[in-house]
Design a protein around this motif. Structure first.
Motif, PDB file in Angstrom:
ATOM      1  N   THR A  81       0.843  -1.184   0.000  1.00 41.64           N
ATOM      2  CA  THR A  81       0.000   0.000   0.000  1.00 41.64           C
ATOM      3  C   THR A  81       0.883   1.240   0.000  1.00 41.64           C
ATOM      4  O   THR A  81       1.927   1.264   0.648  1.00 41.64           O
ATOM      5  CB  THR A  81      -0.900   0.014   1.256  1.00 41.64           C
ATOM      6  N   ASN A  99      -3.635   0.946  -3.410  1.00 46.76           N
ATOM      7  CA  ASN A  99      -3.534  -0.422  -2.905  1.00 46.76           C
ATOM      8  C   ASN A  99      -3.034  -1.231  -4.087  1.00 46.76           C
ATOM      9  O   ASN A  99      -3.659  -1.230  -5.153  1.00 46.76           O
ATOM     10  CB  ASN A  99      -4.896  -0.957  -2.454  1.00 46.76           C
ATOM     11  N   GLU A 145     -11.527 -10.154  -6.838  1.00 49.25           N
ATOM     12  CA  GLU A 145     -10.416  -9.398  -7.414  1.00 49.25           C
ATOM     13  C   GLU A 145     -10.269  -9.689  -8.906  1.00 49.25           C
ATOM     14  O   GLU A 145     -10.090  -8.772  -9.710  1.00 49.25           O
ATOM     15  CB  GLU A 145      -9.121  -9.699  -6.673  1.00 49.25           C
ATOM     16  N   GLN A 173      -5.223  -0.206  -7.252  1.00 48.75           N
ATOM     17  CA  GLN A 173      -6.534   0.310  -6.881  1.00 48.75           C
ATOM     18  C   GLN A 173      -6.378   1.655  -6.192  1.00 48.75           C
ATOM     19  O   GLN A 173      -5.448   1.853  -5.411  1.00 48.75           O
ATOM     20  CB  GLN A 173      -7.237  -0.611  -5.886  1.00 48.75           C
ATOM     21  N   GLN A 199      -7.923   4.533  -3.486  1.00 46.44           N
ATOM     22  CA  GLN A 199      -8.471   4.379  -2.139  1.00 46.44           C
ATOM     23  C   GLN A 199      -9.964   4.057  -2.183  1.00 46.44           C
ATOM     24  O   GLN A 199     -10.502   3.487  -1.244  1.00 46.44           O
ATOM     25  CB  GLN A 199      -8.230   5.649  -1.326  1.00 46.44           C
ATOM     26  N   GLN A 200     -10.621   4.384  -3.291  1.00 47.96           N
ATOM     27  CA  GLN A 200     -12.042   4.074  -3.459  1.00 47.96           C
ATOM     28  C   GLN A 200     -12.249   2.688  -4.081  1.00 47.96           C
ATOM     29  O   GLN A 200     -13.340   2.360  -4.521  1.00 47.96           O
ATOM     30  CB  GLN A 200     -12.725   5.140  -4.330  1.00 47.96           C
ATOM     31  N   GLN A 201     -11.182   1.886  -4.155  1.00 48.04           N
ATOM     32  CA  GLN A 201     -11.213   0.519  -4.681  1.00 48.04           C
ATOM     33  C   GLN A 201     -11.417   0.443  -6.193  1.00 48.04           C
ATOM     34  O   GLN A 201     -11.729  -0.605  -6.735  1.00 48.04           O
ATOM     35  CB  GLN A 201     -12.286  -0.333  -3.970  1.00 48.04           C
ATOM     36  N   GLU A 202     -11.229   1.555  -6.893  1.00 47.63           N
ATOM     37  CA  GLU A 202     -11.340   1.563  -8.349  1.00 47.63           C
ATOM     38  C   GLU A 202     -10.018   1.100  -8.946  1.00 47.63           C
ATOM     39  O   GLU A 202      -8.944   1.535  -8.518  1.00 47.63           O
ATOM     40  CB  GLU A 202     -11.664   2.975  -8.835  1.00 47.63           C
ATOM     41  N   GLN A 252     -13.178  -7.981 -10.660  1.00 44.54           N
ATOM     42  CA  GLN A 252     -12.998  -6.528 -10.663  1.00 44.54           C
ATOM     43  C   GLN A 252     -11.991  -6.112 -11.735  1.00 44.54           C
ATOM     44  O   GLN A 252     -12.207  -5.155 -12.475  1.00 44.54           O
ATOM     45  CB  GLN A 252     -12.542  -6.063  -9.282  1.00 44.54           C
TER      46      GLN A 252
END
Length: 175
Positions: free
Chosen positions: A6, A11, A23, A73, A75-78, A26
């Motif tokens: 991280t 991430n 994962e 990714q 921080q918003q997991q995008e 995504q």
């Protein structure tokens, strides 16, 4: 050694056979929006034309057989990009890309700095080697800023840079 880590804004997750289906899914869904013509313009042919989920699934399966693949990714997991690692004896050939909308925000610097810090002190690799198209001035500047040395060889419009990991850890403030 798992290569997930991280940074302040990213991430970085290694994707492999043991990764969760979430994962994999995504990443597969994101690939057509990341691997746009502008992003892959100077990359090998197998990066071209990933414009559907089916093409993304096939591409991902091939990449997982060829290299170590890290998903980036926000921080918003995008999903915002990828880091590729091809190992050859004691060297790691790396490549990275970011979705077009994330260019110019310092994320590539953050990614590579975090990766270098992770593997610099703890990996079996002696060198990181990066190839970049000679027209990709931002990446060339980035690699130089991160203390990569330009190698004398040039192939098909590609410049090569290397970083000697045996010199790590670097003194504070070097990077």
């Amino acid at each position: 050694m798992n290569l997930s880590f991280t940074t302040k804004r990213l991430n970085v997750i290694e994707i492999d056979a043991s990764s969760s289906m979430v994962e994999h899914h995504q990443l597969t869904i994101a690939l057509p929006t990341i691997l746009t013509p502008a992003v892959v313009a100077n990359l090998p042919g197998y990066f071209q034309g990933i414009d559907s989920i089916a093409a993304a699934e096939k591409w991902l399966a091939n990449m997982l057989n060829e290299c170590r693949l890290l998903m980036l990714q926000s921080q918003q997991q995008e999903v915002v990009g990828l880091l590729f690692i091809y190992t050859e004896k004691h060297d790691a050939h790396i490549g990275y890309l970011l979705a077009e909308e994330y260019w110019g925000q310092g994320l590539a610097f953050e990614l590579l700095q975090g990766f270098i810090n992770l593997v610099g002190a703890s990996s079996q690799w002696h060198k990181l080697i990066a190839g970049v198209d000679e027209s990709n001035t931002p990446s060339i500047k980035l690699l130089k800023k991160l203390a990569f040395d330009e190698r004398a060889s040039k192939e098909n419009g590609m410049l090569f840079f290397q970083l000697d990991l045996r010199k790590y850890p670097l003194e504070e403030g070097t990077i």
